[in-house]
Design an enzyme around this catalytic site. Sequence first.
Site, PDB file in Angstrom:
ATOM      1  N   ASP A  80      42.515  44.848  71.948  1.00  0.00           N
ATOM      2  CA  ASP A  80      42.597  43.499  71.400  1.00  0.00           C
ATOM      3  C   ASP A  80      43.326  43.533  70.058  1.00  0.00           C
ATOM      4  O   ASP A  80      44.311  44.253  69.914  1.00  0.00           O
ATOM      5  CB  ASP A  80      41.181  42.917  71.262  1.00  0.00           C
ATOM      6  CG  ASP A  80      41.131  41.415  71.492  1.00  0.00           C
ATOM      7  OD1 ASP A  80      41.629  40.677  70.628  1.00  0.00           O
ATOM      8  OD2 ASP A  80      40.592  40.980  72.527  1.00  0.00           O
ATOM      9  N   HIS A 138      40.198  37.926  66.594  1.00  0.00           N
ATOM     10  CA  HIS A 138      39.813  37.873  68.002  1.00  0.00           C
ATOM     11  C   HIS A 138      39.127  39.158  68.466  1.00  0.00           C
ATOM     12  O   HIS A 138      38.104  39.128  69.154  1.00  0.00           O
ATOM     13  CB  HIS A 138      41.063  37.597  68.838  1.00  0.00           C
ATOM     14  CG  HIS A 138      40.813  37.221  70.252  1.00  0.00           C
ATOM     15  ND1 HIS A 138      40.796  38.146  71.272  1.00  0.00           N
ATOM     16  CD2 HIS A 138      40.593  36.031  70.832  1.00  0.00           C
ATOM     17  CE1 HIS A 138      40.591  37.530  72.422  1.00  0.00           C
ATOM     18  NE2 HIS A 138      40.450  36.242  72.186  1.00  0.00           N
ATOM     19  N   SER A 181      37.845  34.444  77.383  1.00  0.00           N
ATOM     20  CA  SER A 181      37.901  35.594  76.494  1.00  0.00           C
ATOM     21  C   SER A 181      36.513  36.007  76.034  1.00  0.00           C
ATOM     22  O   SER A 181      36.238  37.185  75.835  1.00  0.00           O
ATOM     23  CB  SER A 181      38.718  35.226  75.251  1.00  0.00           C
ATOM     24  OG  SER A 181      39.752  36.105  75.027  1.00  0.00           O
TER      25      SER A 181
END
Length: 626
Positions: free
Chosen positions: A147, A208, A378
Amino acid sequence: MRLRSLIVCAILLALVPAAPAFADDPTSTPTPSPSATQEKLEDGLALSGGTVRAIVELSDPAQNAPVAKQAAAESVDVVLRPESQPFMVVQGTAEELAALAADSRVTSIHRDRAYPPSAANNLTQIGADQAHAQGFVGTGQAVAVLDTGIDEDHPNFGGRIVDEACFSAVDEGVESLCPNHQTTQTGKGAADAMTAKCLANGENLCDHGSHVAGIAAGNGGVAPGAGIVAVQVFSRVNDESVCYGEPSCLLAYESSLRLAMDYVAASAQPIAAVNLSLGGGLPETSCDDSEEGAIFKPKIDALLAKGIATVVAAGNEYSEGASFPACITSAVAVGANDDSDAIADFSNRGAGVDLFAPGVDIDSSVPDNQSAVYSGTSMATPHVAGALALLKAQSPQSPMTELIDKLKSSGRPYVYQVADGTQVTTPRLDVLAALTGSAPQPPITQTPAPAPDDPDPSDPDPEPDPSDSSGPTPTPEPSETSPTPVPLPTLTVTVTVTVTPKAPATVCTRGTTGTRLTAKKWAVELHRSTGKLPDATLTCYLSLVQKASTVFPELTKASSLGTAYRVLKASKTNRAKLDAALLTGWLNWAHGTNGTTTLKSAEKVRLTTKATSAALKKAAKSVLPK
């Protein structure tokens, strides 16, 4: 700038003239026939002129150095050459790439695709809180999070980051996020999400990855005893036309993802799952046989053979099927549900989705010791990755395929119909049932808003000729002179993120009206303040088009309301008219009409370099309402 939009569907073979072979000794390396050379090139590669960043696939790793040496001697820019991998990355023109393709040691050449991140905590719903109380916390296992890096000293991780790495491509206008400013870094600090390159205007672009890692294996996550392998796979893009008006955003290149997956496969850590909360494209069926699938499926299979599952976000497009790479059959595709045990209104669904997991208003860690509430598939994905860490810690000798099947068979069944009336049953994650062997909870009949049907083909408002020049004139926007296609941060990203306290989630998704508009009407909508649809909705639609299409903006820019308007009004050439018809069709699809088969067939014609005028006209006519 030299970037490339995400393409996740099957590509036609390129029709590029043959060129001399690259070889250390031309007399010893046979030159393939022109047709063989053409078949090695992705269709539409550098079709718009200029250079393109491309991956050159080689017959074996031993050919890497000699082919790279010869390419450099011919002035082809070699930007990445992994010594132990059967590929390299170059920056070249159509002619230079055709010359490379003529080398018998080269098996194929395609763009280095770029993928944006995909974007509540509900441990009680999946039974994780009770599992923790019974001692199931995932100790001895790890989750690899590919990520945007991780906040290393965040208290939510409790010193359980067991390894770090960074694979971050660079290009014109694209910067590495590796702390050492190189394209590769391994070891402690390599995935640091608090570096200067992660910061833009006081905001952290790399939040994120920490959020995803916190859900999977944070102190308040699904597997709070598991280790975390944090791998930074994104790069920083500094281009407002790519980042929807923002000065910077993040994208992950295919080459970075491939290196990261190989790194995980070679790791000595006992890893239960790889979490990929990213992706793009909307294939209608399994994508195993697509160009991208043919590359990534062997890597997913290799990880699975080592006992490591690849868990991927199914996508937030309110579509039937999973986005790429979740559409690969050996991946675990995860959709999102909400607190009421209903499919989230934004989540992809259907036979291509393996599991649902909580994905609405999930509270988790973000950099600088903060927390935030995000929504999306996600957020659902790391629930499943963490659950697999719990199961593997409980039964480390069991094949991963058995553990995945156990999660599916123990999950609470969601029963619902897809657009063609077929009934689909998809389990919702119940990790406690999987760990204890208890019977699944009773099925829940889902009633998500059905995908709208195509409007009556006898609609009295027929599609006008795209060459019609009537309609409003848009406010002039800055000139966009670069012919090079760019990737856009579309995919499965949530567009609204709120810091705690929680707030309702907003996700960019397809419309549900099912109303087909003409090119003229879409032009009115795209002209600022003249239509009925908000600019934010239109921008969302364009992002979905750019995710699903291989033409926009790969060959034809349509990354803003103004540029899309100009595409609709173009009429000088048959290719421009086809572009207008295609954009009209894709906008109608984003607005809620079903069916992409005809659009994709017409795009194949548009991507072919030798398409005749008659073929272009026929393709344009095929996508207009009858």
